[in-house]
Design an enzyme around this catalytic site. Structure first.
Site, PDB file in Angstrom:
ATOM      1  N   ASP A 111     -11.265  11.467 -15.012  1.00 35.88           N
ATOM      2  CA  ASP A 111     -11.192  11.414 -16.444  1.00 35.88           C
ATOM      3  C   ASP A 111     -12.128  12.697 -17.221  1.00 35.88           C
ATOM      4  OD1 ASP A 111     -11.634   9.959 -19.032  1.00 35.88           O
ATOM      5  OD2 ASP A 111     -14.015   9.851 -18.863  1.00 35.88           O
ATOM      6  N   SER A 112     -11.919  12.729 -18.369  1.00 33.33           N
ATOM      7  CA  SER A 112     -12.791  14.013 -19.237  1.00 33.33           C
ATOM      8  C   SER A 112     -14.109  14.127 -18.828  1.00 33.33           C
ATOM      9  CB  SER A 112     -12.228  13.919 -20.868  1.00 33.33           C
ATOM     10  OG  SER A 112     -12.620  12.660 -21.415  1.00 33.33           O
ATOM     11  N   CYS A 129      -8.335   7.719 -17.920  1.00 32.90           N
ATOM     12  CA  CYS A 129      -8.272   8.349 -19.096  1.00 32.90           C
ATOM     13  C   CYS A 129      -7.259   8.149 -20.134  1.00 32.90           C
ATOM     14  CB  CYS A 129      -8.792   9.979 -19.079  1.00 32.90           C
ATOM     15  SG  CYS A 129      -8.796  10.602 -20.682  1.00 32.90           S
ATOM     16  N   GLU A 144     -21.143  10.470 -24.852  1.00 33.13           N
ATOM     17  CA  GLU A 144     -21.488  11.564 -24.049  1.00 33.13           C
ATOM     18  C   GLU A 144     -22.861  11.946 -24.241  1.00 33.13           C
ATOM     19  OE1 GLU A 144     -19.427  13.510 -21.542  1.00 33.13           O
ATOM     20  OE2 GLU A 144     -18.174  11.547 -21.498  1.00 33.13           O
ATOM     21  N   CYS A 179      -9.939   3.401 -24.718  1.00 36.28           N
ATOM     22  CA  CYS A 179     -10.416   4.672 -24.210  1.00 36.28           C
ATOM     23  C   CYS A 179     -11.626   4.050 -23.135  1.00 36.28           C
ATOM     24  CB  CYS A 179     -11.261   5.160 -25.444  1.00 36.28           C
ATOM     25  SG  CYS A 179     -12.302   6.625 -24.996  1.00 36.28           S
ATOM     26  N   HIS A 187     -14.167   5.049 -22.340  1.00 37.09           N
ATOM     27  CA  HIS A 187     -15.825   5.209 -22.679  1.00 37.09           C
ATOM     28  C   HIS A 187     -16.077   3.995 -23.362  1.00 37.09           C
ATOM     29  CE1 HIS A 187     -15.266   9.455 -22.031  1.00 37.09           C
ATOM     30  NE2 HIS A 187     -16.559   9.870 -22.218  1.00 37.09           N
TER      31      HIS A 187
HETATM   32  N1  DGL Z   1     -12.075   8.499 -21.959  1.00 37.92           N
HETATM   33  C1  DGL Z   1     -11.050   8.906 -22.465  1.00 37.92           C
HETATM   34  C2  DGL Z   1      -9.854   7.871 -22.739  1.00 37.92           C
HETATM   35  O1  DGL Z   1      -9.892   6.929 -22.138  1.00 37.92           O
HETATM   36  C3  DGL Z   1     -11.313  10.002 -23.734  1.00 37.92           C
HETATM   37  C4  DGL Z   1     -12.597  10.489 -23.931  1.00 37.92           C
HETATM   38  C5  DGL Z   1     -12.473  12.134 -24.388  1.00 37.92           C
HETATM   39  O2  DGL Z   1     -12.159  12.302 -25.664  1.00 37.92           O
HETATM   40  O3  DGL Z   1     -12.576  12.963 -23.733  1.00 37.92           O
HETATM   41  O4  DGL Z   1      -9.065   8.375 -23.869  1.00 37.92           O
END
Ligand code: DGL
Length: 275
Positions: A12-13, A75, A160, A194, A196
Site C-alpha cells: 500500500d502507499s 491499495c 496518515e 480506499c 484507509h
Molecule cells: N490506501 C489507498 C487506497 O486504497 C490510498 C491512499 C493514498 O492516497 O495514498 O486507495
C-alpha cells in the site's frame, strides 16, 4: 523446506493496507507476509496515472526480489491505476509465474449480495474516482447498475496524520456523507473504496443513513484470496507457512512502527527500505 517458497507481499502507499493484511492474516494465519508501505511517497490518491504506475511497479519488483511469488496491491489507487498494466505488460517480462492481484474486482463481485436498488456509491481517493475503475468493473459484472463515485480528498491525510478519531474528522466525514446522498438518494450500498477508510468506519457509519450497507474491503479481499489459493494449488505450494510477518516502510521505521501498532492493536517493528 522448498527454497522456492516465499511470503505473500502486501503493498500500500501507507498504512491503509494494514486493514487488508489484518483480515487476510485472520483467514490465512499460517502464511508468511511482507507488508510494504511507501509512506515516504504517500498519499498516492492525488498523484497522476504515470507516477502511481511507476511507484507501484517499483514496489512490486522490490517484493519479487524479496522472494514473494504473489503480491496483493492492498491499495485501490494502485489497483485502479497500475494493476492492469503490470498484469498485462510487465509481469510476462519479469516473471510470468508470479501473480499480482488487486482489491477492486473482488469487492465488485460481492455487490449482488448487498444491493436491492442497484445504485452503488463508491467513496475513494480522487485518483480512484477519476480513473472510473469502479464504474467500469461494475458495468462489466452488473450492466444494469448505476455507480456514483465520490472523492474524499481529506480522508487519507487525516488518517496518515493520526487524526482519524478527532472532532475535525467528523466535519470532513459528514460533509462527504451528505454530498454522496445528495448525488443519488437511491443508493443502498456504499463501497469504502480506499483501504484507509475502515479507520474512519465508526464516523462514516454515524453519518450515512442506517439502511445503506457500507462495504469494508478487508474481509472481502481475505475471503477472495483464500478462495483463489484453494483454486490455484501450484501458487499455494510456492507460499511459505511460518506465521511470520515482516513490516517494511520507505519512511522512518519507528514512526511507522508506532502508527502501525495503533492500527493493528498490537506492537510491531518495521524496517526502512529504499525502493
Ligand atoms: N490506501 C489507498 C487506497 O486504497 C490510498 C491512499 C493514498 O492516497 O495514498 O486507495
Amino acid at each position: 523446506m522448498n527454497n522456492k517458497q516465499g511470503p505473500i507481499g502486501i503493498f500500500d502507499s501507507g498504512y491503509g493496507g494494514l486493514t487488508i493484511l489484518d483480515e487476510i492474516r485472520k483467514s490465512l494465519p499460517q502464511h508468511d507476509y511482507i507488508y510494504l508501505g511507501d509512506n515516504a511517497r504517500a498519499p498516492y490518491g492525488t498523484r497522476s496515472f504515470d507516477i502511481v504506475y511507476r511507484f507501484t511497479l517499483e514496489a512490486v519488483r522490490y517484493l519479487f526480489d524479496r522472494g514473494c511469488p504473489l503480491v496483493i496491491l492492498a491499495c485501490n489507487t494502485a489497483s485502479a491505476k497500475a494493476l492492469r498494466t503490470i498484469q498485462q505488460h510487465d509481469l510476462p517480462a519479469i516473471d510470468p509465474t508470479r501473480r499480482v492481484l488487486g482489491v477492486i474486482r473482488p469487492t465488485v463481485e460481492q455487490l449482488g449480495r448487498h444491493t436491492k436498488t442497484g445504485h452503488i456509491g463508491v467513496f475513494g481517493t480522487p485518483g480512484t474516482i477519476q480513473s472510473e475503475s469502479y464504474d467500469m468493473e461494475i458495468a462489466k459484472l452488473y450492466p444494469g447498475f448505476k455507480t456514483v463515485g465520490h472523492a474524499c480528498p481529506m480522508w487519507v491525510p487525516l488518517i496518515e496524520n493520526g487524526e482519524a478519531s478527532s472532532l475535525g474528522a467528523d466535519y470532513f466525514v459528514k460533509q462527504e456523507a451528505d454530498r454522496i446522498i445528495d448525488k443519488d438518494d437511491n443508493i443502498d450500498t456504499i463501497i469504502l473504496g480506499c483501504t484507509h477508510y475502515p479507520l474512519l468506519y465508526t464516523k462514516i457509519r454515524k453519518y450515512i443513513p442506517e439502511h445503506i450497507s457500507l462495504l469494508k474491503q478487508g474481509e472481502i479481499v481475505a475471503s477472495s484470496l483464500a478462495d483463489y489459493l484453494k483454486r490455484h494449488t501450484a501458487m499455494e505450494a510456492r507460499l511459505s507457512h511460518n506465521a511470520h510477518t515482516t513490516y517494511l516502510t520507505t519512511e522512518n521505521a519507528s514512526k511507522f512502527s508506532t502508527m502501525a501498532s495503533l492500527f493493528l492493536n498490537h506492537d510491531i517493528e518495521a524496517t526502512t527500505v529504499e525502493l
